[in-house]
Design an enzyme around this catalytic site. Sequence first.
Site, PDB file in Angstrom:
ATOM      1  N   ASP A  57       0.854  -1.183   0.000  1.00  0.00           N
ATOM      2  CA  ASP A  57       0.000   0.000   0.000  1.00  0.00           C
ATOM      3  C   ASP A  57       0.895   1.240   0.000  1.00  0.00           C
ATOM      4  O   ASP A  57       1.828   1.325   0.811  1.00  0.00           O
ATOM      5  CB  ASP A  57      -0.878  -0.038   1.262  1.00  0.00           C
ATOM      6  N   THR A 132      -6.496  13.301 -13.393  1.00  0.00           N
ATOM      7  CA  THR A 132      -7.668  13.197 -14.258  1.00  0.00           C
ATOM      8  C   THR A 132      -8.193  14.572 -14.652  1.00  0.00           C
ATOM      9  O   THR A 132      -8.006  15.560 -13.931  1.00  0.00           O
ATOM     10  CB  THR A 132      -8.778  12.419 -13.527  1.00  0.00           C
ATOM     11  N   ASP A 133      -8.911  14.621 -15.783  1.00  0.00           N
ATOM     12  CA  ASP A 133      -9.569  15.865 -16.182  1.00  0.00           C
ATOM     13  C   ASP A 133     -10.773  16.196 -15.296  1.00  0.00           C
ATOM     14  O   ASP A 133     -11.259  17.336 -15.293  1.00  0.00           O
ATOM     15  CB  ASP A 133     -10.007  15.806 -17.652  1.00  0.00           C
ATOM     16  N   GLU A 134     -11.244  15.233 -14.518  1.00  0.00           N
ATOM     17  CA  GLU A 134     -12.441  15.462 -13.707  1.00  0.00           C
ATOM     18  C   GLU A 134     -12.211  16.497 -12.603  1.00  0.00           C
ATOM     19  O   GLU A 134     -13.170  17.042 -12.057  1.00  0.00           O
ATOM     20  CB  GLU A 134     -12.951  14.145 -13.127  1.00  0.00           C
ATOM     21  N   TYR A 158     -14.787  11.321  -5.855  1.00  0.00           N
ATOM     22  CA  TYR A 158     -13.593  10.876  -6.574  1.00  0.00           C
ATOM     23  C   TYR A 158     -12.771  12.059  -7.066  1.00  0.00           C
ATOM     24  O   TYR A 158     -11.574  12.172  -6.782  1.00  0.00           O
ATOM     25  CB  TYR A 158     -13.971   9.977  -7.751  1.00  0.00           C
ATOM     26  N   LYS A 162      -8.963  13.431  -6.020  1.00  0.00           N
ATOM     27  CA  LYS A 162      -7.855  13.587  -6.965  1.00  0.00           C
ATOM     28  C   LYS A 162      -7.370  15.034  -7.005  1.00  0.00           C
ATOM     29  O   LYS A 162      -6.167  15.296  -7.117  1.00  0.00           O
ATOM     30  CB  LYS A 162      -8.272  13.124  -8.365  1.00  0.00           C
TER      31      LYS A 162
END
Length: 355
Positions: A57, A132-134, A158, A162
């Site tokens: 982890d 991410t683009d989010e 989410y 990020k």
Amino acid sequence: MILVTGGAGFIGANFVLDWLATQQEPVVNVDKLTYAGNVENLASVQGDARHVFVQADIGDSAVMDVLLARHQPRAVINFAAESHVDRSIHGPEDFIQTNVVGTFRLLEAVRGYWSGLQGNAKSDFRFLHVSTDEVYGTLSPSDPAFTEENNYEPNSPYSASKAASDHLVRAWHHTYGLPVLTTNCSNNYGPLHFPEKLIPLVIVNALAGKPLPVYGDGMQVRDWLYVRDHCSAIRRVLEAGKLGDTYNVGGWNEQANIDIVKTVCALLDELRPRADGKGYAEQITYVADRPGHDRRYAIDARKLERELGWKPAETFDTGIRKTVQWYLDHPQWVANVQSGAYRDWVQKQYTATAE
């Protein structure tokens, strides 16, 4: 030697396989092996002395300290993340733990290791964070595509997790001088994709005669990036990216979800027709929309092309055909990843320590 985290997942595994196919440099591959991490993705490099796999982890600081000290990587590429929006809605805590706390602990382990390096080993070291683009939020139909200058406006647990990880990476660069690079990609598709995401889910459900679920009206728009194009972009950013900078990675392929589903159905009609002669599109079923579903994402990848000379090799037509064919050619992979049999195999083959 490079160290990759999350290298048994969809994008990470494709990156490791492409790296070993194109480079001589060894890879230490660290993955926690949650439900979406699958060592079967790495079967083709089993026994390759250049590939060292460790089940661990990124939030386990002691293990990461040992791995970094032992293998002395010149770069760390961080793919490790919880990445499914629906799962983040139902269980956000896992996303905070992995994407925020895990990234923090990894940054601290890497900072401790990097601080002890000398000379060229220190100046040449890189930490590349894959995002991410989010994180940029949502776009209206008329808005220009996301650039690296867009404000962060995440709308799901989410994407918020990020965004937080991206901010941590930025802060560790500005505060401690850690030599970081960040990439923000659009929706990936391609081989080895866990069948909870749209494209593999449609393929698997279609072949099984199950409904093909489409959220709302199906007009949510995404920019689709073939995973191996994404891998080549990451290699290029690692090689020549400007320290502290962010690079958007996109496929220049905006498509509505319903059009994606219909395209996959048409390819399956051609490559694996239904026994009853009917089209797979008959299985399309509209379902209640996801809470807070972002309407449109689009990536402006001109900075990456302008500064580093990268652009995608695949069009959507070529990439989606390769993807559908891969799933048709690998039914056992699909069966294993759905059954959980690979997890039993992992338990026999790997321990959870760095020793």
